[in-house]
Scaffold this active site. Structure first.
Site, PDB file in Angstrom:
ATOM      1  N   CYS A  16      -6.039  -2.555  -2.527  1.00 57.62           N
ATOM      2  CA  CYS A  16      -6.993  -2.017  -1.664  1.00 57.62           C
ATOM      3  C   CYS A  16      -7.758  -0.882  -2.183  1.00 57.62           C
ATOM      4  CB  CYS A  16      -6.020  -1.457  -0.492  1.00 57.62           C
ATOM      5  SG  CYS A  16      -5.147  -0.122  -1.082  1.00 57.62           S
TER       6      CYS A  16
ATOM      7  N   ASN B  35       0.981  -1.157   0.089  1.00 56.62           N
ATOM      8  CA  ASN B  35       0.120  -0.054  -0.043  1.00 56.62           C
ATOM      9  C   ASN B  35       0.759   1.307   0.068  1.00 56.62           C
ATOM     10  OD1 ASN B  35      -1.158   2.164   2.291  1.00 56.62           O
ATOM     11  ND2 ASN B  35      -2.765   1.376   0.905  1.00 56.62           N
TER      12      ASN B  35
END
Length: 183
Positions: A156, A123
């Protein structure tokens, strides 16, 4: 032929390690695969075993032969050590010199002249976190090379830097390292 150890860690992009393994094998390299427990949640060792035509190593405590130490032997056979994808956790383990899984144990046992490469994938916030950046810098200071993650829509749902570099870019980077080693 170069002996490449491909270490796969816990990232959604672990499935791309199949393409990396296949491409490096087609170029004539011998690819030995190491996998963390987290990597095995994303892709099976059997997939990598079929593509590499070699056993996949997942457990630092697994000793196949009574007269040798597996992670030491693997380190001695390695000419290029590639961690792709390199998770934030594994980057931290490598930077701290830990040896509590097969990837970090082999990394710590590598001879100093082995070329070491990380291809981070995580991320954006994790990648840009000062702790992760410090750990990456520590590895760079220790002689590792890093293949920059790309900016993309991440699994995500966030958009930013953190996606694993393209497989073709990773394979080309490794090929350049192989060429430099032979020059």
């Amino acid at each position: 032929m170069t002996n490449i150890t491909l270490a796969i860690t816990g990232s959604i992009s672990a499935y791309k390690a199949a393409d990396i393994t296949s491409a490096l094998g087609k170029l004539g390299h011998q690819v030995t695969v190491l996998m963390t427990d987290a990597a095995q949640a994303f892709i099976t060792p059997l997939t990598l075993q079929v593509l590499s035509k070699r056993p996949v190593h997942t457990d630092v405590m697994a000793e196949d032969k009574a007269d040798s130490v597996n992670h030491i032997d693997l380190a001695k056979e390695t000419e290029i050590f590639l961690v792709a994808p390199a998770s934030a956790d594994t980057i931290a383990r490598l930077a701290q010199g830990r040896a509590d899984d097969i990837v970090s144990a082999v990394a710590l046992a590598l001879p100093q002249d082995v070329k070491k490469i990380i291809a981070p994938a995580m991320n954006t916030n994790m990648y840009e976190n000062p702790l992760t950046q410090r750990n990456i810098q520590t590895l760079l200071d220790l002689g590792f090379k890093s293949i920059e993650p790309k900016i993309a829509l991440l699994a995500c749902g966030d958009v930013g830097r953190g996606a694993l570099a393209d497989v073709t870019d990773i394979v080309q980077f490794v090929q350049e390292i192989c060429s430099d080693s032979k020059a």
